[in-house]
Write a protein that holds these residues in place. Sequence first.
Motif, PDB file in Angstrom:
ATOM      1  N   TYR A  54       0.635  -1.325   0.010  1.00 11.22           N
ATOM      2  CA  TYR A  54      -0.032   0.017   0.022  1.00 11.22           C
ATOM      3  C   TYR A  54       0.958   1.185   0.038  1.00 11.22           C
ATOM      4  CZ  TYR A  54      -3.289   3.615   1.912  1.00 11.22           C
ATOM      5  OH  TYR A  54      -3.873   4.533   2.085  1.00 11.22           O
ATOM      6  N   THR A  55       0.453   2.167  -0.775  1.00 16.90           N
ATOM      7  CA  THR A  55       1.246   3.567  -0.761  1.00 16.90           C
ATOM      8  C   THR A  55       0.194   4.712  -0.884  1.00 16.90           C
ATOM      9  OG1 THR A  55       2.719   2.543  -2.876  1.00 16.90           O
ATOM     10  CG2 THR A  55       2.936   4.989  -2.357  1.00 16.90           C
ATOM     11  N   PRO A  56       0.132   5.302   0.394  1.00 18.25           N
ATOM     12  CA  PRO A  56      -0.847   5.943   0.687  1.00 18.25           C
ATOM     13  C   PRO A  56      -0.903   7.164  -0.205  1.00 18.25           C
ATOM     14  CG  PRO A  56       0.368   5.317   2.722  1.00 18.25           C
ATOM     15  CD  PRO A  56       1.217   4.839   1.593  1.00 18.25           C
ATOM     16  N   ASP A  57       0.107   7.749  -0.509  1.00 15.72           N
ATOM     17  CA  ASP A  57       0.000   9.226  -1.340  1.00 15.72           C
ATOM     18  C   ASP A  57      -0.032   9.067  -2.841  1.00 15.72           C
ATOM     19  OD1 ASP A  57       2.624   8.150  -1.728  1.00 15.72           O
ATOM     20  OD2 ASP A  57       3.727   9.990  -1.341  1.00 15.72           O
ATOM     21  N   GLU A  58      -0.420   8.017  -3.184  1.00 17.89           N
ATOM     22  CA  GLU A  58      -0.691   7.680  -4.649  1.00 17.89           C
ATOM     23  C   GLU A  58      -2.021   8.624  -5.141  1.00 17.89           C
ATOM     24  OE1 GLU A  58       2.153   7.168  -5.818  1.00 17.89           O
ATOM     25  OE2 GLU A  58       2.065   5.224  -6.608  1.00 17.89           O
ATOM     26  N   GLU A  59      -2.187   8.979  -6.142  1.00 20.44           N
ATOM     27  CA  GLU A  59      -3.546   9.696  -6.690  1.00 20.44           C
ATOM     28  C   GLU A  59      -4.172   9.156  -7.704  1.00 20.44           C
ATOM     29  OE1 GLU A  59      -0.605  13.519  -5.485  1.00 20.44           O
ATOM     30  OE2 GLU A  59      -1.319  13.356  -7.534  1.00 20.44           O
ATOM     31  N   VAL A  60      -5.092   9.711  -8.326  1.00 26.14           N
ATOM     32  CA  VAL A  60      -6.076   9.164  -9.366  1.00 26.14           C
ATOM     33  C   VAL A  60      -6.725  10.738  -9.878  1.00 26.14           C
ATOM     34  CG1 VAL A  60      -8.441   8.989  -8.066  1.00 26.14           C
ATOM     35  CG2 VAL A  60      -8.004   7.828 -10.110  1.00 26.14           C
ATOM     36  N   ALA A  61      -7.114  10.260 -11.306  1.00 29.45           N
ATOM     37  CA  ALA A  61      -7.451  11.477 -12.035  1.00 29.45           C
ATOM     38  C   ALA A  61      -8.083  11.204 -13.342  1.00 29.45           C
ATOM     39  CB  ALA A  61      -6.896  12.695 -12.049  1.00 29.45           C
ATOM     40  N   ASP A  62      -8.704  12.021 -14.032  1.00 29.63           N
ATOM     41  CA  ASP A  62      -9.319  11.831 -15.405  1.00 29.63           C
ATOM     42  C   ASP A  62      -8.494  12.339 -16.284  1.00 29.63           C
ATOM     43  OD1 ASP A  62     -10.726  11.689 -17.818  1.00 29.63           O
ATOM     44  OD2 ASP A  62     -12.417  12.666 -17.056  1.00 29.63           O
ATOM     45  N   CYS A  63      -7.568  11.512 -17.130  1.00 31.26           N
ATOM     46  CA  CYS A  63      -6.365  12.144 -17.943  1.00 31.26           C
ATOM     47  C   CYS A  63      -7.083  12.955 -19.024  1.00 31.26           C
ATOM     48  CB  CYS A  63      -5.729  10.745 -18.582  1.00 31.26           C
ATOM     49  SG  CYS A  63      -4.229  11.481 -19.620  1.00 31.26           S
ATOM     50  N   HIS A  64      -8.314  12.497 -19.754  1.00 33.09           N
ATOM     51  CA  HIS A  64      -9.013  13.270 -20.528  1.00 33.09           C
ATOM     52  C   HIS A  64      -9.152  14.616 -20.013  1.00 33.09           C
ATOM     53  CE1 HIS A  64     -12.032  14.389 -23.351  1.00 33.09           C
ATOM     54  NE2 HIS A  64     -11.231  14.270 -24.553  1.00 33.09           N
ATOM     55  N   GLY A  65      -9.952  14.584 -18.856  1.00 38.58           N
ATOM     56  CA  GLY A  65     -10.390  15.687 -18.222  1.00 38.58           C
ATOM     57  C   GLY A  65      -9.266  16.670 -18.180  1.00 38.58           C
ATOM     58  N   PHE A  66      -8.108  16.340 -17.511  1.00 43.09           N
ATOM     59  CA  PHE A  66      -7.089  17.194 -17.548  1.00 43.09           C
ATOM     60  C   PHE A  66      -6.668  17.639 -18.675  1.00 43.09           C
ATOM     61  CE2 PHE A  66      -2.168  17.053 -16.675  1.00 43.09           C
ATOM     62  CZ  PHE A  66      -2.345  18.058 -15.809  1.00 43.09           C
ATOM     63  N   LEU A  93      -8.542  18.587 -20.994  1.00 45.94           N
ATOM     64  CA  LEU A  93      -9.327  19.556 -21.507  1.00 45.94           C
ATOM     65  C   LEU A  93      -8.971  20.841 -20.584  1.00 45.94           C
ATOM     66  CD1 LEU A  93     -12.572  17.519 -22.145  1.00 45.94           C
ATOM     67  CD2 LEU A  93     -10.789  18.333 -23.876  1.00 45.94           C
ATOM     68  N   GLN A  94      -8.735  20.718 -19.320  1.00 48.92           N
ATOM     69  CA  GLN A  94      -8.449  21.539 -18.568  1.00 48.92           C
ATOM     70  C   GLN A  94      -7.217  22.520 -18.646  1.00 48.92           C
ATOM     71  OE1 GLN A  94     -10.561  22.986 -16.162  1.00 48.92           O
ATOM     72  NE2 GLN A  94     -11.920  21.347 -16.775  1.00 48.92           N
ATOM     73  N   LEU A  95      -6.239  21.716 -19.215  1.00 49.11           N
ATOM     74  CA  LEU A  95      -4.927  22.607 -19.620  1.00 49.11           C
ATOM     75  C   LEU A  95      -5.348  23.328 -20.890  1.00 49.11           C
ATOM     76  CD1 LEU A  95      -2.077  19.552 -19.136  1.00 49.11           C
ATOM     77  CD2 LEU A  95      -2.459  21.499 -17.735  1.00 49.11           C
ATOM     78  N   ALA A  96      -5.994  22.440 -21.826  1.00 51.45           N
ATOM     79  CA  ALA A  96      -6.362  23.261 -23.144  1.00 51.45           C
ATOM     80  C   ALA A  96      -7.112  24.712 -22.701  1.00 51.45           C
ATOM     81  CB  ALA A  96      -7.047  22.385 -23.914  1.00 51.45           C
ATOM     82  N   ALA A  97      -7.968  24.604 -21.910  1.00 55.52           N
ATOM     83  CA  ALA A  97      -8.760  25.752 -21.607  1.00 55.52           C
ATOM     84  C   ALA A  97      -7.840  26.875 -21.070  1.00 55.52           C
ATOM     85  CB  ALA A  97      -9.957  25.402 -20.778  1.00 55.52           C
ATOM     86  N   ARG A  98      -7.011  26.412 -20.020  1.00 51.85           N
ATOM     87  CA  ARG A  98      -6.019  27.466 -19.451  1.00 51.85           C
ATOM     88  C   ARG A  98      -5.032  28.010 -20.633  1.00 51.85           C
ATOM     89  NH1 ARG A  98      -5.723  27.554 -13.883  1.00 51.85           N
ATOM     90  NH2 ARG A  98      -7.751  26.621 -13.024  1.00 51.85           N
ATOM     91  N   LEU A  99      -4.677  27.149 -21.460  1.00 47.60           N
ATOM     92  CA  LEU A  99      -3.500  27.623 -22.572  1.00 47.60           C
ATOM     93  C   LEU A  99      -4.424  28.545 -23.487  1.00 47.60           C
ATOM     94  CD1 LEU A  99      -2.034  24.277 -23.309  1.00 47.60           C
ATOM     95  CD2 LEU A  99      -0.917  26.159 -22.380  1.00 47.60           C
ATOM     96  N   ARG A 100      -5.772  28.287 -23.799  1.00 54.27           N
ATOM     97  CA  ARG A 100      -6.387  29.277 -24.539  1.00 54.27           C
ATOM     98  C   ARG A 100      -6.746  30.607 -23.779  1.00 54.27           C
ATOM     99  NH1 ARG A 100      -9.453  24.429 -26.062  1.00 54.27           N
ATOM    100  NH2 ARG A 100      -9.014  23.895 -28.432  1.00 54.27           N
ATOM    101  N   ALA A 101      -6.973  30.510 -22.720  1.00 56.14           N
ATOM    102  CA  ALA A 101      -7.258  31.869 -21.809  1.00 56.14           C
ATOM    103  C   ALA A 101      -6.027  32.440 -21.756  1.00 56.14           C
ATOM    104  CB  ALA A 101      -7.920  31.312 -20.431  1.00 56.14           C
ATOM    105  N   SER A 102      -4.687  31.808 -21.651  1.00 58.30           N
ATOM    106  CA  SER A 102      -3.530  32.474 -21.578  1.00 58.30           C
ATOM    107  C   SER A 102      -3.265  33.720 -22.693  1.00 58.30           C
ATOM    108  CB  SER A 102      -2.496  31.682 -21.280  1.00 58.30           C
ATOM    109  OG  SER A 102      -2.268  30.917 -22.756  1.00 58.30           O
ATOM    110  N   GLY A 103      -4.040  33.428 -24.035  1.00 57.37           N
ATOM    111  CA  GLY A 103      -3.742  34.263 -24.940  1.00 57.37           C
ATOM    112  C   GLY A 103      -2.263  33.876 -25.621  1.00 57.37           C
ATOM    113  N   ARG A 104      -1.425  33.025 -25.101  1.00 63.52           N
ATOM    114  CA  ARG A 104      -0.101  32.611 -25.640  1.00 63.52           C
ATOM    115  C   ARG A 104       0.075  31.059 -26.330  1.00 63.52           C
ATOM    116  NH1 ARG A 104       3.950  35.685 -21.485  1.00 63.52           N
ATOM    117  NH2 ARG A 104       5.169  35.349 -23.681  1.00 63.52           N
TER     118      ARG A 104
END
Length: 413
Positions: free
Chosen positions: A188-200, A202-213
């Motif tokens: 058991y490794t207590p500090d491992e994580e989980v997330a939705d890669c596709h959702g991640f 999309l969130q990166l893409a949204a931040r990148l678009r909002a940056s204007g860069r």
Amino acid sequence: MAQRVCIIGGGVVGLATAYALVRDGIDVTLVEARDALGSETSFANGGQLSYRYVTPLADAGVPWQALGWMLRGDSPLKLRPRLDPAQWRWMAAFIAACRTSVNRRNGAHLLRLALLSQTTLRIWREEDHLDGFEWRRNGKLVTFRSASHFAHARQRVADAVHQQVLGPNECTTLEPALAGVPFVGGIYTPDEEVADCHGFCLQLAARLRASGRCEFLLGRAVTAIEHADGAVHAINLGEQRVEVEHLVIAAGHRSVALALPGVRMPLYPLKGYSLTVPIDARHRAPELSITDYDRKVVYARIGEQLRVAAMVDIVGFDPAPDPRRLALIRRQAMETFPMAGDYDRAVEWAGMRPATPSGVPLIGASPYRNLWLNLGHGALGFTLACGSGRLLSEMIRQRTPSIDLQGLTPRAA
């Protein structure tokens, strides 16, 4: 110093690289052959952010174990030999890496990069308030059905602070959904994580678009890379020519088709499969991320869905899913966690994981002074993406890298 970087590849690695560069004040053009971002290998992968359990597939005994697997109908590995020199070269290099000393050395490189990636994602979440992708720190439990495999794994636990060896009763206490499953123990490794890669993505893409860069060129396949005098000068998108100051190739297993003379890309696609199983109030899905070591199946609860992922198929470049492999995953998941979700409504998926023989990605400079590589992450693309993007941004900006680059940088052909 670079003012603008062009990235080929809109999966999690390419997007994380773009995000790291924009955070560092560099403008980005991101080119993706498909019409949507994160729509291939990043779309429905296992979802586990497995930072401390990053042992490469190539290890002592694996070739002999693989021969045994090939004689079984329920094998987690499938090899279909082809008249393809690239496949045979990759397999030869893989077998050469199947030594304990090499495995431990490569595992140390991966662990160093994985822990940087964990730190980088934490910074992005806390400083940039990046969210919306079902991130949780839920811990990971690697479970064993074989006593000999469990004993071997116990001997290789190197970090008693972050990894705990548990007996079967302790595993069930920690994760009640395991009740009745014939496991002999777990790590058991207590500090491992989980997330939705596709959702991640999309969130990166949204931040990148909002940056204007960041400019996105979607549905645009790169047909050629122009180069001369030790540098790349432009990419061709059909009839369109786009000049580049710096170029990053992060196109997964498709990167091989873009290789220039002298650039070594020892990649081969390892096809993997997943089921995304809906969960409602009547179900009892595991809350911890579970890896069934002996069957090589991973389980990760992502919001109100259970992601079940497995298989390593070395069968060429055809991404089409094999119905028999998906049926096997479904049967094993239902045997292990029969009440985990609505298997009748499970969404099936297959993806091509771009792997090096050693399991260690290629991150850094190429023989061309303004061409960079960020590829070969295999099944750990989501886990390693943030750290890989951060490292590449540091190198392009000519800053001291956050970690030792030994073992991670590309070699000339």
